[in-house]
Design an enzyme around this catalytic site. Sequence first.
Site, PDB file in Angstrom:
ATOM      1  N   ASP A  29       0.831  -1.212   0.000  1.00  0.00           N
ATOM      2  CA  ASP A  29       0.000   0.000   0.000  1.00  0.00           C
ATOM      3  C   ASP A  29       0.862   1.257   0.000  1.00  0.00           C
ATOM      4  OD1 ASP A  29      -2.360   1.396  -0.039  1.00  0.00           O
ATOM      5  OD2 ASP A  29      -2.858   1.053   2.074  1.00  0.00           O
ATOM      6  N   ASN A  77     -10.981  -2.512  -5.610  1.00  0.00           N
ATOM      7  CA  ASN A  77     -10.174  -1.597  -6.428  1.00  0.00           C
ATOM      8  C   ASN A  77     -10.791  -1.292  -7.799  1.00  0.00           C
ATOM      9  OD1 ASN A  77      -7.048  -2.871  -5.070  1.00  0.00           O
ATOM     10  ND2 ASN A  77      -8.098  -0.964  -4.561  1.00  0.00           N
TER      11      ASN A  77
HETATM   12  C1  IPE Z   1      -5.636  -2.752  -0.376  1.00  0.00           C
HETATM   13  O1  IPE Z   1      -5.205  -1.455  -0.545  1.00  0.00           O
HETATM   14  C2  IPE Z   1      -5.588  -3.495  -1.671  1.00  0.00           C
HETATM   15  C3  IPE Z   1      -4.260  -3.688  -2.245  1.00  0.00           C
HETATM   16  C4  IPE Z   1      -3.127  -3.368  -1.698  1.00  0.00           C
HETATM   17  C5  IPE Z   1      -4.238  -4.317  -3.526  1.00  0.00           C
HETATM   18  P1  IPE Z   1      -6.229  -0.252  -0.750  1.00  0.00           P
HETATM   19  O2  IPE Z   1      -5.416   0.985  -0.789  1.00  0.00           O
HETATM   20  O3  IPE Z   1      -7.120  -0.514  -1.893  1.00  0.00           O
HETATM   21  O4  IPE Z   1      -7.084  -0.333   0.591  1.00  0.00           O
HETATM   22  P2  IPE Z   1      -8.061   0.722   1.270  1.00  0.00           P
HETATM   23  O5  IPE Z   1      -9.126   1.006   0.288  1.00  0.00           O
HETATM   24  O6  IPE Z   1      -7.283   1.933   1.585  1.00  0.00           O
HETATM   25  O7  IPE Z   1      -8.559   0.036   2.496  1.00  0.00           O
HETATM   26  C1  IPE Z   2      -1.494   0.170  -3.372  1.00  0.00           C
HETATM   27  O1  IPE Z   2      -1.270   1.536  -3.394  1.00  0.00           O
HETATM   28  C2  IPE Z   2      -1.662  -0.406  -4.747  1.00  0.00           C
HETATM   29  C3  IPE Z   2      -3.021  -0.874  -5.064  1.00  0.00           C
HETATM   30  C4  IPE Z   2      -4.050  -0.838  -4.275  1.00  0.00           C
HETATM   31  C5  IPE Z   2      -3.208  -1.420  -6.395  1.00  0.00           C
HETATM   32  P1  IPE Z   2      -2.462   2.573  -3.456  1.00  0.00           P
HETATM   33  O2  IPE Z   2      -2.774   2.815  -4.897  1.00  0.00           O
HETATM   34  O3  IPE Z   2      -3.587   2.121  -2.640  1.00  0.00           O
HETATM   35  O4  IPE Z   2      -1.797   3.863  -2.835  1.00  0.00           O
HETATM   36  P2  IPE Z   2      -2.458   4.887  -1.815  1.00  0.00           P
HETATM   37  O5  IPE Z   2      -2.992   4.095  -0.670  1.00  0.00           O
HETATM   38  O6  IPE Z   2      -3.546   5.595  -2.555  1.00  0.00           O
HETATM   39  O7  IPE Z   2      -1.345   5.784  -1.423  1.00  0.00           O
HETATM   40 MG    MG Z   3      -4.063   2.357  -0.692  1.00  0.00          MG
END
Ligand code: IPE
Ligand code: IPE
Ligand code: MG
Length: 255
Positions: A29, A77
Amino acid sequence: MDFSNITIEELKAQVNLEKLPRHVAIIMDGNGRWAKQHGKARVFGHKNGVTSVREVTEGAAELGIEYLTLYAFSTENWKRPATEVEALMLLLVQTLGREVATLNKNNIRLQAIGDISKLPPRTKKALLKGIEDTKHNDRMTLVLALNYSGKWEILEAAKKLSEEVEKGNLKTEDINDELFSNALSTQGIPDPELLIRTSGETRLSNFLLWQLAYAEFYFTPVFWPDFRKKHFVQAIIDYQQRERRFGKISEQVSK
Ligand code: IPE
Ligand code: IPE
Ligand code: MG
């Protein structure tokens, strides 16, 4: 512990190889926030996250971890802007195409969990090819969670088992922990002993709800694109300092 001036070799020397987790799961994340910090679009963060995937996969294999599961795309996502979803799916195609040779070189097998059928055809094809091309490797298994949802997986298992009951192949009272575990997409894979989440968030976001029942959680503020082998080894060392009691008291588990 302060690890800032320590080399990767010195860190690795601190790892107790007798007490390694067999399975480590990671919620990668912070890509978006990392990109923002660098004044770039979110996709730039995802692209740089690939380096971290490579580092951590290599680091885990070098230590002797048997299974590494990476949360790459959740069912939730899909709700992101279409351009970001498309970019992520394309990045997967490109990365899988490029990295399968490295996986083979390192004797690492690729697997996937999640509802693969809903992935765009090109992504699905690249994934299935990667799985097929690495299926004989046996040093470590890298599991990609794609279009994955813990609740979805539990529901699917419940449906599968109830169908077997309906058909008369199974009795309701025979459904136990083992049978249920074997109906999940992680069938045959031991539950992760350690869960790592980067970027400072401290939630599960629908990841491996059943399998993480007794996992140790490790949260780090480091954004995923900055996460390196060194950070991974630190998490392992931290895990090894914990006492896993499984409901018992300290005196019962310490030898
Ligand atoms: C969780 O991260 C999913 C992945 C890392 C693929 P998100 O960034 O989507 O999670 P939330 O929405 O902040 O909980
Ligand atoms: C994790 O990073 C990757 C995926 C969920 C695919 P994020 O895209 O969630 O990054 P933040 O949380 O918005 O910084
Ligand atoms: Mg995230």
